[in-house]
Design an enzyme around this catalytic site. Structure first.
Site, PDB file in Angstrom:
ATOM      1  N   CYS A   7      45.879 111.772  83.749  1.00  0.00           N
ATOM      2  CA  CYS A   7      44.049 111.549  84.408  1.00  0.00           C
ATOM      3  C   CYS A   7      44.247 110.323  85.924  1.00  0.00           C
ATOM      4  O   CYS A   7      43.224 110.246  86.020  1.00  0.00           O
ATOM      5  CB  CYS A   7      44.160 110.073  83.413  1.00  0.00           C
ATOM      6  SG  CYS A   7      44.203 111.151  81.571  1.00  0.00           S
ATOM      7  N   HIS A  52      38.738 106.277  85.027  1.00  0.00           N
ATOM      8  CA  HIS A  52      38.751 106.492  84.617  1.00  0.00           C
ATOM      9  C   HIS A  52      38.558 106.793  83.421  1.00  0.00           C
ATOM     10  O   HIS A  52      38.667 105.891  82.646  1.00  0.00           O
ATOM     11  CB  HIS A  52      40.439 107.578  84.259  1.00  0.00           C
ATOM     12  CG  HIS A  52      40.782 108.509  83.441  1.00  0.00           C
ATOM     13  ND1 HIS A  52      40.224 109.631  82.920  1.00  0.00           N
ATOM     14  CD2 HIS A  52      41.723 107.897  82.533  1.00  0.00           C
ATOM     15  CE1 HIS A  52      41.258 109.550  82.380  1.00  0.00           C
ATOM     16  NE2 HIS A  52      41.412 109.224  81.497  1.00  0.00           N
ATOM     17  N   ASN A  88      37.424 111.493  76.741  1.00  0.00           N
ATOM     18  CA  ASN A  88      38.689 111.576  77.963  1.00  0.00           C
ATOM     19  C   ASN A  88      38.619 113.271  78.537  1.00  0.00           C
ATOM     20  O   ASN A  88      39.575 113.536  77.774  1.00  0.00           O
ATOM     21  CB  ASN A  88      39.974 110.889  77.192  1.00  0.00           C
ATOM     22  CG  ASN A  88      41.002 110.344  78.789  1.00  0.00           C
ATOM     23  OD1 ASN A  88      40.803 111.567  79.119  1.00  0.00           O
ATOM     24  ND2 ASN A  88      42.582 109.675  78.187  1.00  0.00           N
TER      25      ASN A  88
HETATM   26  N1  ACO Z   1      39.729 106.430  62.846  1.00  0.00           N
HETATM   27  C1  ACO Z   1      39.676 104.875  61.454  1.00  0.00           C
HETATM   28  N2  ACO Z   1      41.077 104.463  61.833  1.00  0.00           N
HETATM   29  C2  ACO Z   1      42.702 104.568  62.552  1.00  0.00           C
HETATM   30  C3  ACO Z   1      41.757 105.573  62.901  1.00  0.00           C
HETATM   31  C4  ACO Z   1      40.626 106.646  63.354  1.00  0.00           C
HETATM   32  N3  ACO Z   1      40.121 107.306  64.443  1.00  0.00           N
HETATM   33  N4  ACO Z   1      43.039 105.854  64.069  1.00  0.00           N
HETATM   34  C5  ACO Z   1      43.659 104.490  64.013  1.00  0.00           C
HETATM   35  N5  ACO Z   1      43.569 104.172  62.599  1.00  0.00           N
HETATM   36  C6  ACO Z   1      43.819 103.356  61.904  1.00  0.00           C
HETATM   37  C7  ACO Z   1      45.423 103.173  61.729  1.00  0.00           C
HETATM   38  O1  ACO Z   1      45.896 104.173  61.247  1.00  0.00           O
HETATM   39  C8  ACO Z   1      45.869 101.306  61.880  1.00  0.00           C
HETATM   40  O2  ACO Z   1      45.720 101.633  60.643  1.00  0.00           O
HETATM   41  P1  ACO Z   1      46.236 101.317  59.727  1.00  0.00           P
HETATM   42  O3  ACO Z   1      46.322  99.079  60.158  1.00  0.00           O
HETATM   43  O4  ACO Z   1      46.384 100.905  58.634  1.00  0.00           O
HETATM   44  O5  ACO Z   1      47.590 101.205  60.051  1.00  0.00           O
HETATM   45  C9  ACO Z   1      43.847 101.348  62.655  1.00  0.00           C
HETATM   46  O6  ACO Z   1      43.343 102.457  62.933  1.00  0.00           O
HETATM   47  C10 ACO Z   1      44.647 100.278  63.739  1.00  0.00           C
HETATM   48  O7  ACO Z   1      45.389 101.813  64.371  1.00  0.00           O
HETATM   49  P2  ACO Z   1      45.392 101.088  66.808  1.00  0.00           P
HETATM   50  O8  ACO Z   1      46.557 102.665  66.075  1.00  0.00           O
HETATM   51  O9  ACO Z   1      45.849  99.788  66.271  1.00  0.00           O
HETATM   52  O10 ACO Z   1      44.017 101.702  66.863  1.00  0.00           O
HETATM   53  P3  ACO Z   1      44.068 100.425  68.378  1.00  0.00           P
HETATM   54  O11 ACO Z   1      42.819  99.349  68.073  1.00  0.00           O
HETATM   55  O12 ACO Z   1      45.320 100.308  68.911  1.00  0.00           O
HETATM   56  O13 ACO Z   1      43.424 101.935  69.031  1.00  0.00           O
HETATM   57  C11 ACO Z   1      43.347 103.498  70.333  1.00  0.00           C
HETATM   58  C12 ACO Z   1      43.534 102.936  69.058  1.00  0.00           C
HETATM   59  C13 ACO Z   1      41.534 103.924  70.365  1.00  0.00           C
HETATM   60  C14 ACO Z   1      43.692 104.705  70.398  1.00  0.00           C
HETATM   61  C15 ACO Z   1      43.508 101.827  71.539  1.00  0.00           C
HETATM   62  O14 ACO Z   1      44.807 101.813  71.054  1.00  0.00           O
HETATM   63  C16 ACO Z   1      43.741 103.097  72.844  1.00  0.00           C
HETATM   64  O15 ACO Z   1      42.469 103.604  73.257  1.00  0.00           O
HETATM   65  N6  ACO Z   1      44.427 103.369  73.573  1.00  0.00           N
HETATM   66  C17 ACO Z   1      44.438 103.395  74.850  1.00  0.00           C
HETATM   67  C18 ACO Z   1      44.499 105.149  75.203  1.00  0.00           C
HETATM   68  C19 ACO Z   1      44.038 106.319  76.512  1.00  0.00           C
HETATM   69  O16 ACO Z   1      42.939 105.760  76.784  1.00  0.00           O
HETATM   70  N7  ACO Z   1      45.196 107.201  76.496  1.00  0.00           N
HETATM   71  C20 ACO Z   1      44.577 108.184  77.155  1.00  0.00           C
HETATM   72  C21 ACO Z   1      45.273 107.899  78.971  1.00  0.00           C
HETATM   73  S1  ACO Z   1      44.887 109.221  79.639  1.00  0.00           S
HETATM   74  C22 ACO Z   1      45.685 110.505  79.630  1.00  0.00           C
HETATM   75  O17 ACO Z   1      47.548 110.417  80.505  1.00  0.00           O
HETATM   76  C23 ACO Z   1      45.666 111.335  79.292  1.00  0.00           C
END
Ligand code: ACO
Length: 395
Positions: free
Chosen positions: A174, A321, A351
């Site tokens: 990214c 990004h 993304n």
């Molecule tokens: N729908 C419903 N529930 C979900 C989903 C979903 N899609 N995904 C996860 N959950 C649940 C999990 O199982 C968890 O449940 P639990 O509490 O019962 O265990 C709960 O939601 C919380 O999950 P987290 O993973 O802690 O959620 P978080 O608030 O961290 O959000 C997310 C996840 C959106 C992925 C966030 O961490 C994020 O955006 N991180 C950055 C990722 C990113 O930008 N990556 C790309 C980088 S660029 C590149 O190089 C490719």
């Protein structure tokens, strides 16, 4: 951790013999500054047999570079959050609240990432009114090439660049587009290149596990391109930058070779001959990536601004990004940049990795939001880990 931040600031060094010679201050490392003087000489009149009165000093050609065209392309198939909720246990509300994403575009069938890249590049050339034959470098920033050995030459060929430009891929997930932009400026300033096409294109949908709700909700496919052109230093439009990588953080976001396939037994000697390999789907620790982005991106933008001799108040737009709206908001808050100066289109595309910055730029330019002469702080971050920022002026 490696980092590089160069500043291309024409300035007069006290030891420089002529004040008309621009000096490039190159900061490879804050503690290790080197001054490089770059000059390009044009033909000197009367050089064959110059008398003293005929002799003219060498003219130093300005070494600026500016962004003169942009374009983008996305696949036709649109997948909404509701569509995703039919294949994994999720909801529109959960995805929208946590990420800001509502839709994404996905390549289907035989459609290829290079097809999108060619379309985006054509549009950038049209806007710049530059003939494909006049392109001398094509940089394809991608982590998902159609061809493992590099897809840029195929794009060069499809664009019909008969001037035989150099074309190669840059892989930095990214952050790829920001690295491509900075690379273009280095090739122009140091290598004499004139028209450099920088394309950011990715098809992460092909590396996503569509049963993993933690990752499949985030990504989409797209391509965006800009044409970076050599110009006089007064018109320079890439002011300062700051680039980093940290292989230690690799474990938080990766798509590696499936080790059991690559190194399994395939003959009498263990591990030889090697088996054909494939890559795992995207493995991500979302929370760690989120924290990493919120920590490094504001620092990197501040460094790039400092290198450009600017502050946040000098910029018209913040263009990050497009990973997650909450990351965009956190960075803007930290830099005290108002929300109406933050470019965001991830609700529609998710993304799109290396494509996300040029795609959002192209929409903002064509939509009349970003105007000629305006200054943009842009920053990419992601797998590697890699991250980097550049302070640029549109056109
Ligand atoms: N729908 C419903 N529930 C979900 C989903 C979903 N899609 N995904 C996860 N959950 C649940 C999990 O199982 C968890 O449940 P639990 O509490 O019962 O265990 C709960 O939601 C919380 O999950 P987290 O993973 O802690 O959620 P978080 O608030 O961290 O959000 C997310 C996840 C959106 C992925 C966030 O961490 C994020 O955006 N991180 C950055 C990722 C990113 O930008 N990556 C790309 C980088 S660029 C590149 O190089 C490719």
């Amino acid at each position: 951790m490696a980092h590089a931040s160069w500043v291309f600031t024409p300035q007069f060094n006290k030891t420089t013999i002529s004040p008309s010679i621009p000096v490039i201050r190159s900061r490879l490392h804050p503690h290790d500054r080197v001054n490089i003087r770059v000059s390009c000489a044009s033909s000197v009149q009367g050089a064959d047999n110059p008398s003293r009165s005929q002799f003219k000093p060498i003219r130093v050609v300005g070494k600026g570079c500016k962004l003169v065209g942009c374009g983008s392309a996305v696949p036709k198939l649109e997948i909404s959050n509701d569509d995703l909720s039919k294949i994994v246990d999720t909801s529109d509300e959960w995805i929208a609240v946590r990420t800001g994403i509502r839709n994404r575009r996905v390549l289907t069938g035989k459609d290829k990432m290079t097809g999108l890249a060619v379309e985006a590049a054509r549009k950038a050339l049209e806007m710049a009114e530059v003939d494909p034959d006049d392109v001398d470098l094509v940089l394809l920033c991608t982590s998902t090439p159609d061809e493992l050995f590099g897809s840029a030459p195929q794009i060069q060929s499809a664009l019909g660049c008969k001037g035989n430009p150099l074309a190669f891929d840059i892989t930095a997930a990214c952050s790829g587009f920001v690295l491509g932009l900075v690379s273009a400026s280095c090739y122009i300033r140091g290598g004499g290149f004139k028209n450099v096409l920088v394309i950011g294109a990715d098809a992460l949908s092909r590396y996503v596990d569509w049963t993993d709700r933690g990752t499949c909700i985030l990504f989409g496919d797209a391509a965006g391109a800009v044409l970076v052109q050599a110009c006089e230093s007064e018109e320079d439009g890439i002011f300062g930058f700051d680039l980093h990588s940290d292989g230690e953080g690799y474990r938080h976001l990766h798509t590696g070779i499936k080790e059991n396939e690559a190194f399994g037994t395939n003959g009498s000697v263990y591990g030889f001959p090697p088996k054909g390999i494939s890559y795992s789907s995207i493995q991500m620790n979302g929370k760690e990536v989120f924290r990493f982005a919120c920590r490094v991106v504001p620092q990197s933008i501040e460094t790039a601004l400092e290198n450009a001799g600017m502050t946040c108040s000098s910029i018209d737009w913040l263009l990050l990004h497009q990973a997650n709206q909450r990351i965009l908001d956190a960075v803007a808050t930290r830099l005290e940049i108002p929300a109406d100066r933050v470019i965001s289109n991830l609700a529609n595309y998710g993304n799109t990795s290396a494509a996300s910055i040029p795609l959002a730029l192209d929409e903002a330019v064509r939509g009349g939001k970003v105007k000629p002469g305006q200054t943009i702080a842009t920053s990419g971050f992601g797998a590697g880990l890699t991250w980097g920022s550049a302070i640029i002026r549109w056109n």
